[in-house]
Write a protein that holds these residues in place. Structure first.
Motif, PDB file in Angstrom:
ATOM      1  N   SER A   7      -2.850   2.188  -8.652  1.00 18.71           N
ATOM      2  CA  SER A   7      -3.963   2.873  -8.225  1.00 18.71           C
ATOM      3  C   SER A   7      -3.778   4.613  -7.733  1.00 18.71           C
ATOM      4  O   SER A   7      -4.500   5.318  -8.014  1.00 18.71           O
ATOM      5  CB  SER A   7      -4.574   2.235  -6.923  1.00 18.71           C
ATOM      6  OG  SER A   7      -5.106   0.957  -7.191  1.00 18.71           O
ATOM      7  N   ASN A  47     -14.156   8.228  -3.340  1.00 17.08           N
ATOM      8  CA  ASN A  47     -14.812   7.171  -2.668  1.00 17.08           C
ATOM      9  C   ASN A  47     -15.803   6.526  -3.554  1.00 17.08           C
ATOM     10  O   ASN A  47     -15.943   5.240  -3.238  1.00 17.08           O
ATOM     11  CB  ASN A  47     -15.096   7.599  -1.371  1.00 17.08           C
ATOM     12  CG  ASN A  47     -14.269   8.299  -0.418  1.00 17.08           C
ATOM     13  OD1 ASN A  47     -13.275   7.809  -0.388  1.00 17.08           O
ATOM     14  ND2 ASN A  47     -14.678   9.300   0.413  1.00 17.08           N
ATOM     15  N   GLN A  88      -4.708   6.806   1.132  1.00 13.51           N
ATOM     16  CA  GLN A  88      -3.974   5.487   1.114  1.00 13.51           C
ATOM     17  C   GLN A  88      -4.434   4.629  -0.095  1.00 13.51           C
ATOM     18  O   GLN A  88      -5.863   4.404  -0.360  1.00 13.51           O
ATOM     19  CB  GLN A  88      -4.235   4.449   2.223  1.00 13.51           C
ATOM     20  CG  GLN A  88      -3.378   3.142   2.126  1.00 13.51           C
ATOM     21  CD  GLN A  88      -3.350   2.317   3.411  1.00 13.51           C
ATOM     22  OE1 GLN A  88      -2.764   2.806   4.534  1.00 13.51           O
ATOM     23  NE2 GLN A  88      -3.934   1.271   3.498  1.00 13.51           N
ATOM     24  N   TYR A  89      -3.649   4.083  -1.081  1.00 14.56           N
ATOM     25  CA  TYR A  89      -3.877   3.129  -2.231  1.00 14.56           C
ATOM     26  C   TYR A  89      -3.567   2.170  -2.066  1.00 14.56           C
ATOM     27  O   TYR A  89      -2.321   1.741  -1.475  1.00 14.56           O
ATOM     28  CB  TYR A  89      -3.455   3.926  -3.426  1.00 14.56           C
ATOM     29  CG  TYR A  89      -3.957   5.420  -3.477  1.00 14.56           C
ATOM     30  CD1 TYR A  89      -4.948   5.618  -4.210  1.00 14.56           C
ATOM     31  CD2 TYR A  89      -3.423   6.571  -2.899  1.00 14.56           C
ATOM     32  CE1 TYR A  89      -5.713   6.995  -4.184  1.00 14.56           C
ATOM     33  CE2 TYR A  89      -3.791   7.800  -2.821  1.00 14.56           C
ATOM     34  CZ  TYR A  89      -5.066   8.039  -3.358  1.00 14.56           C
ATOM     35  OH  TYR A  89      -5.662   9.003  -3.800  1.00 14.56           O
ATOM     36  N   ASP A  90      -3.884   0.985  -2.729  1.00  9.96           N
ATOM     37  CA  ASP A  90      -3.340  -0.566  -2.535  1.00  9.96           C
ATOM     38  C   ASP A  90      -2.297  -0.690  -3.485  1.00  9.96           C
ATOM     39  O   ASP A  90      -1.634  -1.820  -3.315  1.00  9.96           O
ATOM     40  CB  ASP A  90      -4.721  -1.384  -2.706  1.00  9.96           C
ATOM     41  CG  ASP A  90      -5.065  -1.272  -4.327  1.00  9.96           C
ATOM     42  OD1 ASP A  90      -4.632  -0.673  -5.122  1.00  9.96           O
ATOM     43  OD2 ASP A  90      -5.996  -1.908  -4.633  1.00  9.96           O
ATOM     44  N   CYS A 147      -8.555   3.061  -3.941  1.00 13.17           N
ATOM     45  CA  CYS A 147      -8.238   3.824  -2.863  1.00 13.17           C
ATOM     46  C   CYS A 147      -8.999   3.256  -1.515  1.00 13.17           C
ATOM     47  O   CYS A 147     -10.045   3.505  -1.377  1.00 13.17           O
ATOM     48  CB  CYS A 147      -8.904   5.311  -3.263  1.00 13.17           C
ATOM     49  SG  CYS A 147      -8.518   6.357  -1.896  1.00 13.17           S
ATOM     50  N   ASP A 148      -8.003   2.923  -0.581  1.00 12.92           N
ATOM     51  CA  ASP A 148      -8.589   2.516   0.901  1.00 12.92           C
ATOM     52  C   ASP A 148      -9.135   3.476   1.502  1.00 12.92           C
ATOM     53  O   ASP A 148     -10.412   3.495   2.478  1.00 12.92           O
ATOM     54  CB  ASP A 148      -7.585   2.013   1.548  1.00 12.92           C
ATOM     55  CG  ASP A 148      -6.783   0.800   0.983  1.00 12.92           C
ATOM     56  OD1 ASP A 148      -7.549   0.085   0.226  1.00 12.92           O
ATOM     57  OD2 ASP A 148      -5.709   0.707   0.969  1.00 12.92           O
ATOM     58  N   PHE A 149      -8.645   4.733   1.563  1.00 11.46           N
ATOM     59  CA  PHE A 149      -9.264   6.232   2.229  1.00 11.46           C
ATOM     60  C   PHE A 149      -8.602   7.535   1.518  1.00 11.46           C
ATOM     61  O   PHE A 149      -7.670   7.452   1.002  1.00 11.46           O
ATOM     62  CB  PHE A 149      -9.258   6.192   3.667  1.00 11.46           C
ATOM     63  CG  PHE A 149      -7.735   6.056   4.341  1.00 11.46           C
ATOM     64  CD1 PHE A 149      -7.121   7.332   4.252  1.00 11.46           C
ATOM     65  CD2 PHE A 149      -6.972   4.881   4.742  1.00 11.46           C
ATOM     66  CE1 PHE A 149      -5.846   7.015   4.974  1.00 11.46           C
ATOM     67  CE2 PHE A 149      -5.928   4.729   5.093  1.00 11.46           C
ATOM     68  CZ  PHE A 149      -5.421   5.753   5.585  1.00 11.46           C
ATOM     69  N   THR A 198       3.918   1.876   3.267  1.00 10.29           N
ATOM     70  CA  THR A 198       3.209   1.138   4.308  1.00 10.29           C
ATOM     71  C   THR A 198       4.191   0.109   4.904  1.00 10.29           C
ATOM     72  O   THR A 198       4.908  -0.683   4.392  1.00 10.29           O
ATOM     73  CB  THR A 198       1.991   0.376   3.767  1.00 10.29           C
ATOM     74  OG1 THR A 198       1.163   1.246   3.239  1.00 10.29           O
ATOM     75  CG2 THR A 198       1.406  -0.504   5.023  1.00 10.29           C
ATOM     76  N   ALA A 215       0.780  -1.184   0.228  1.00 15.02           N
ATOM     77  CA  ALA A 215      -0.009   0.198  -0.010  1.00 15.02           C
ATOM     78  C   ALA A 215       0.904   1.144  -0.144  1.00 15.02           C
ATOM     79  O   ALA A 215       2.030   1.113   0.619  1.00 15.02           O
ATOM     80  CB  ALA A 215      -1.183  -0.130   1.304  1.00 15.02           C
ATOM     81  N   SER A 236     -11.687   2.253  -6.709  1.00 10.94           N
ATOM     82  CA  SER A 236     -11.842   0.809  -5.652  1.00 10.94           C
ATOM     83  C   SER A 236     -10.571   0.704  -5.214  1.00 10.94           C
ATOM     84  O   SER A 236     -10.323  -0.171  -4.147  1.00 10.94           O
ATOM     85  CB  SER A 236     -12.335  -0.318  -6.532  1.00 10.94           C
ATOM     86  OG  SER A 236     -11.310  -0.615  -7.448  1.00 10.94           O
TER      87      SER A 236
END
Length: 98
Positions: free
Chosen positions: A63, A31, A57-59, A37-39, A95, A2, A35
């Motif tokens: 992304s 949002n 935060q992106y996976d 993007c975690d937040f 991360t 991430a 998909s």
């Protein structure tokens, strides 16, 4: 792995309400459409009301790259420009996983 992002945004005095309204449109679009993007959240400084921080935060790197290429990011970004007092200060983070 991430990818985290902290974007520090400085807004011109008297432009806070306009900035927040426009930025909330961007938060909603991210949002609803990203998909990977975690937040994606906007926060205002407690010590300086002209300072905002965007926590993201992106996976994956992919992304994150797609985020900056979306039509809504470019469009709303252009609308936000007159509200800004300075260029964004952006920090990219990896991360740490145990």
């Amino acid at each position: 792995m991430a990818v985290g992002v902290i974007a520090k945004l400085t807004v011109q005095p008297g432009k806070n309400q306009e900035f927040e309204s426009l930025f909330n449109k961007l938060v909603k679009a991210v949002n609803e459409n990203e998909s990977g993007c975690d937040f994606y959240t906007l926060h205002q400084s407690r010590t300086d009301p002209q300072i905002y921080m965007v926590l993201e935060q992106y996976d994956s790197e992919e992304s994150l790259a797609l985020h900056g290429k979306t039509d809504y990011f470019r469009s709303i970004g252009a609308e936000l420009a007159p509200c800004m007092a300075a260029a964004p200060d952006i920090e990219y983070l990896d991360t740490v996983q145990a």
